[in-house]
Design an enzyme around this catalytic site. Structure first.
Site, PDB file in Angstrom:
ATOM      1  N   CYS A 213      34.516 -26.327 -22.012  1.00 23.08           N
ATOM      2  CA  CYS A 213      33.725 -26.110 -23.233  1.00 23.08           C
ATOM      3  C   CYS A 213      34.467 -26.507 -24.501  1.00 23.08           C
ATOM      4  CB  CYS A 213      33.286 -24.651 -23.330  1.00 23.08           C
ATOM      5  SG  CYS A 213      32.264 -24.104 -21.954  1.00 23.08           S
ATOM      6  N   LYS A 353      10.194 -10.489 -24.773  1.00 21.80           N
ATOM      7  CA  LYS A 353      10.599 -10.643 -23.376  1.00 21.80           C
ATOM      8  C   LYS A 353      12.076 -10.340 -23.145  1.00 21.80           C
ATOM      9  CE  LYS A 353       7.146 -14.159 -22.117  1.00 21.80           C
ATOM     10  NZ  LYS A 353       6.958 -15.539 -21.599  1.00 21.80           N
ATOM     11  N   VAL A 470      23.687 -19.384 -28.352  1.00 23.53           N
ATOM     12  CA  VAL A 470      22.636 -18.591 -27.717  1.00 23.53           C
ATOM     13  C   VAL A 470      21.262 -19.101 -28.136  1.00 23.53           C
ATOM     14  CG1 VAL A 470      21.550 -16.297 -27.686  1.00 23.53           C
ATOM     15  CG2 VAL A 470      24.017 -16.522 -27.341  1.00 23.53           C
ATOM     16  N   HIS A 474      24.022 -25.022 -25.716  1.00 19.58           N
ATOM     17  CA  HIS A 474      25.454 -25.186 -25.447  1.00 19.58           C
ATOM     18  C   HIS A 474      25.683 -26.343 -24.477  1.00 19.58           C
ATOM     19  CE1 HIS A 474      29.571 -24.507 -24.666  1.00 19.58           C
ATOM     20  NE2 HIS A 474      29.513 -23.430 -23.900  1.00 19.58           N
ATOM     21  N   CYS A 500      36.045 -20.910 -26.534  1.00 18.15           N
ATOM     22  CA  CYS A 500      36.819 -20.627 -25.325  1.00 18.15           C
ATOM     23  C   CYS A 500      36.415 -21.602 -24.222  1.00 18.15           C
ATOM     24  CB  CYS A 500      36.628 -19.180 -24.877  1.00 18.15           C
ATOM     25  SG  CYS A 500      34.930 -18.707 -24.473  1.00 18.15           S
TER      26      CYS A 500
END
Length: 524
Positions: A213, A353, A470, A474, A500
């Site tokens: 990442c 949801k 989020v 990503h 990270c």
């Protein structure tokens, strides 16, 4: 997805009015016209030069009469070089596109009455690392709007636009460092494919970086080091990923399939989302973090809602418009192409949801698909130049890279390695934590920024103020560069970006933000 960009806003400190000129808007509400989809109307060279001269004369006249200490020679020089500035070429990267029927309104947006902060050899060191141009694609959803494009194509789009915005000729680029994690089936040397596809010459050295990442950020750190060491003066860095196109493997097929069932391995999970040391998914690392730091499911869901709300507000306010290069996606033979210019994940927000979703990684756990980052496609690019080259070519300096650091701990504890890397990066920049105005901490899971805010004592109002992974998505090889681009859209003095990576690592980088910086006339 055929989307229409929203209004620009005061959140966006730069709007590319010409290649390499990220000017603060005098009236941000007018910038809505810059994001339309009508074909651009190009201005002639004479018109642009006359207008540019008029704008600069007016700006510096008003500034002169209001600031008694202004140096007359610097005013004269700035006026002169703007009058001589060549007209920019046509570009599809939101630079000097005059669109639709509201041309006069768009032209008025280009007026910036306050001259840029003076940058000269006294304030710019020869080996300072300057960010002079950036661009990112929208973040496409998994098997979504950008899934027909390879990672290398997305990378080419971002690089080409970043160079045009920087007003840097591709022939001046000396090296390319570009992140990519899921390289299977892309062909040899993905970074080189992306670079050549953006018009960078064959003679330029290109290196693909895989730090999971953190790939896009590590690529930027390596590019910065090459400038600080005096090896290079102009470097392109960033990252790209198409998670939608990650292949599945028949791992034993080469040995022959003689009898029985074969197993298909998901390359995206195997090479991007799996902790090989403990043989579990990265989400289990998130669960460990939540347990160790007493972070509840409710806290994580609340954070996820905040991420979406901030992202939607930023999108609606135009805060992302200056970052994004619209991507044209073919709809097939005989059909009109689709223009994708907005982050796809923001359109899928459904808070009702969120609380009903089942845990994804552990029975009775707290991490769900709703409070974790989404699988995505995208690319981000940054053009870096030495202080000497920025002065020589008169490049617009958006920010300077002042420090960076890596850190590592046990693989399953990667989620809190930010708390080790961030202080090191701040210290390497010669700063104190109290001097940092904004943080971008990659939202691999909602628990990540929540835990690191606790550990570092950060003000949540200064962390991921425009949302994060989020809500935006990503694309793993891209995200380290994407959060750097988003950090540039803040109005503070110093910012920190941190991400990270699998294996227990993290990378952090400090930017000195220079929203008003302009360095004379570009010779390109």
């Amino acid at each position: 997805m055929d989307s229409t960009a929203k209004d620009q806003s005061a959140h966006s400190p730069y709007t590319p009015a010409t290649h390499g000129n990220y000017s603060r808007l005098s009236d941000p509400s007018q910038a809505a016209q810059l994001s339309g989809q009508d074909p651009p109307l190009e201005l002639s060279s004479i018109t642009v030069n006359i207008y540019s001269g008029f704008r600069t004369v007016l700006a510096h006249f008003l500034w002169f009469i209001s600031v008694s200490t202004l140096n007359f020679y610097s005013v004269f020089w700035t006026v002169l070089v703007h009058l001589l500035r060549p007209a920019p070429a046509a570009c599809n990267c939101r630079n000097l596109d005059i669109r639709g029927s509201n041309n006069l309104l768009v032209i008025s947006v280009l007026i910036s009455l306050a001259p840029a902060a003076a940058i000269d050899s006294k304030t710019m060191k020869p080996q300072d690392v300057c960010v002079v141009g950036v661009a990112r694609t929208p973040m496409g959803g998994f098997l979504g709007s950008l899934s027909s494009l390879s990672a290398t194509k997305l990378g080419s789009i971002a690089i080409e636009c970043a160079l045009k915005r920087a007003n840097v000729d591709p022939a001046l680029v000396q090296e390319v460092f570009f992140g990519n994690v899921l390289s299977a089936n892309l062909g040899q040397a993905p970074a080189r494919q992306a670079a050549l596809g953006a018009g960078i010459p064959n003679s330029v050295v290109c290196t693909t970086i895989n730090k999971v990442c953190a790939s896009g950020m590590k690529a930027t750190m390596l590019a910065a080091q090459s400038i600080q060491l005096g090896i290079n003066d102009v470097v392109v860095a960033g990252g790209m990923e198409s998670m939608s196109n990650a292949p599945k493997y028949l791992a034993e097929a080469r040995k022959g399939s003689r009898f029985g069932h074969d197993t298909i391995v998901d390359g995206m999970i195997k090479d991007g989302l799996w902790d090989v040391y403990n043989d579990f998914g990265m989400g289990v690392c998130g669960e460990i973090c939540a347990d160790q730091h007493n972070i509840t499911r409710e806290e994580q869901d609340t954070y996820a809602i905040q991420s979406f709300e901030r992202g939607i507000a930023a999108q609606n306010g135009g805060a992302f418009s200056w970052e994004i290069v619209p991507v044209e996606v073919s709809a097939g033979r005989g059909k009109p192409s689709t223009i994708v210019n907005m982050d796809e994940g923001l359109g899928k927000f459904d808070p009702a949801k969120l609380s009903k979703l089942r845990p994804s990684f552990k029975y009775g756990g707290t991490l769900t698909s709703g409070n974790a980052s989404s699988i995505s496609d995208g690319a981000s690019a940054l053009v870096l130049a030495s202080g000497e080259m920025a002065l020589k070519l008169g490049l617009q300096v958006i920010a300077k890279i002042t420090g960076y650091a890596d850190a590592a701990q046990a693989p399953e504890l990667l989620t809190t390695t930010h708390a080790l890397a961030i202080p090191k990066a701040i210290s390497n920049a010669g700063l104190e934590a109290s001097q940092i105005d904004y943080y971008e901490i990659n939202e691999a899971f909602s628990v990540v920024p929540l835990a690191n805010q606790k550990l570092l004592g950060l003000n949540p109002e200064r962390v991921n103020v425009h949302g994060g992974a989020v809500s935006l998505g990503h694309p793993i090889g891209c995200s380290g560069a994407r959060i750097l681009v988003t950090l540039l859209g803040k109005n503070g003095k110093y910012g920190v970006a941190s991400i990270c990576n699998g294996g227990g690592g993290a990378s952090s980088l400090v930017l000195e933000l220079m929203p008003f910086a302009r360095v004379g006339h570009s010779s390109l």
